[in-house]
Design an enzyme around this catalytic site. Sequence first.
Site, short mmCIF file in Angstrom:
data_model
loop_
_atom_site.label_atom_id
_atom_site.label_comp_id
_atom_site.label_asym_id
_atom_site.label_seq_id
_atom_site.Cartn_x
_atom_site.Cartn_y
_atom_site.Cartn_z
N HIS A 6 11.34 -2.62 -4.51
CA HIS A 6 12.70 -3.04 -4.19
C HIS A 6 13.06 -2.63 -2.76
O HIS A 6 12.27 -1.99 -2.08
CB HIS A 6 13.70 -2.49 -5.22
CG HIS A 6 13.83 -1.01 -5.26
ND1 HIS A 6 12.86 -0.18 -5.80
CD2 HIS A 6 14.82 -0.18 -4.82
CE1 HIS A 6 13.26 1.08 -5.71
NE2 HIS A 6 14.44 1.10 -5.11
N HIS A 59 15.28 -0.60 -1.29
CA HIS A 59 15.74 0.72 -0.84
C HIS A 59 14.73 1.36 0.11
O HIS A 59 13.51 1.29 -0.11
CB HIS A 59 16.04 1.65 -2.01
CG HIS A 59 17.30 1.28 -2.73
ND1 HIS A 59 17.48 1.52 -4.06
CD2 HIS A 59 18.45 0.69 -2.30
CE1 HIS A 59 18.69 1.10 -4.43
NE2 HIS A 59 19.29 0.59 -3.38
N ASP A 87 13.63 4.32 0.78
CA ASP A 87 12.64 5.30 0.35
C ASP A 87 11.42 4.64 -0.30
O ASP A 87 10.46 5.32 -0.65
CB ASP A 87 13.25 6.36 -0.57
CG ASP A 87 13.93 5.79 -1.81
OD1 ASP A 87 14.59 4.75 -1.70
OD2 ASP A 87 13.80 6.40 -2.88
N HIS A 88 11.43 3.32 -0.42
CA HIS A 88 10.30 2.58 -0.97
C HIS A 88 9.60 1.70 0.07
O HIS A 88 8.54 1.15 -0.22
CB HIS A 88 10.75 1.71 -2.15
CG HIS A 88 11.21 2.53 -3.29
ND1 HIS A 88 10.42 2.80 -4.39
CD2 HIS A 88 12.37 3.20 -3.50
CE1 HIS A 88 11.07 3.57 -5.23
NE2 HIS A 88 12.26 3.84 -4.71
N HIS A 116 18.03 -1.54 -12.04
CA HIS A 116 18.34 -0.65 -10.92
C HIS A 116 19.59 -1.19 -10.24
O HIS A 116 20.06 -2.28 -10.59
CB HIS A 116 17.14 -0.61 -9.97
CG HIS A 116 17.14 0.51 -8.97
ND1 HIS A 116 17.62 1.76 -9.23
CD2 HIS A 116 16.72 0.54 -7.68
CE1 HIS A 116 17.47 2.52 -8.15
NE2 HIS A 116 16.94 1.80 -7.20
#
Length: 149
Positions: free
Chosen positions: A62, A64, A66-67, A139
């Site tokens: 996804h 975000h 941090d990914h 999410h």
Amino acid sequence: MDLQFLGTSSGVPTKARNVSATAVIEASGKSWYLVDCGEGTQHQLLHTSLSMRDLRGIFITHVHGDHCYGLPGLLASAGMSGRSEPLELIMPLALHEWLRLSLAVSQTYLPFELHLLAVETLQDWRSAQVAVTTVELSHRVPSYGFVFT
């Protein structure tokens, strides 16, 4: 298949844990796949025996940061380490232009082709040894899990 966790922290890294990244390694122990690419992933890879030349695909769950924030740097390092084979990236369509712009404004030259595939419309993905399907997850933003067989 084996899993090697390169990061298991949530939104921010800690002193002991990097943000999200997981290597899925074929039974042969050579070819591998990356699920998510948080900041610091390429540094975590230096502590493994995995080679960027043996990376067969990158899967981003996804949008975000941090990914995915580690993706431009990882690709640049792959190019500087001699990767020449095309690489497929399966990720949200919203990240396609972000990645193109990140590479363009940093004047990053990649000596290999990137094939960007939208996870939202992916039915399945296959390499010589592995098949990957998607599962929608719950999410705050559209998110996908990947099933490797």
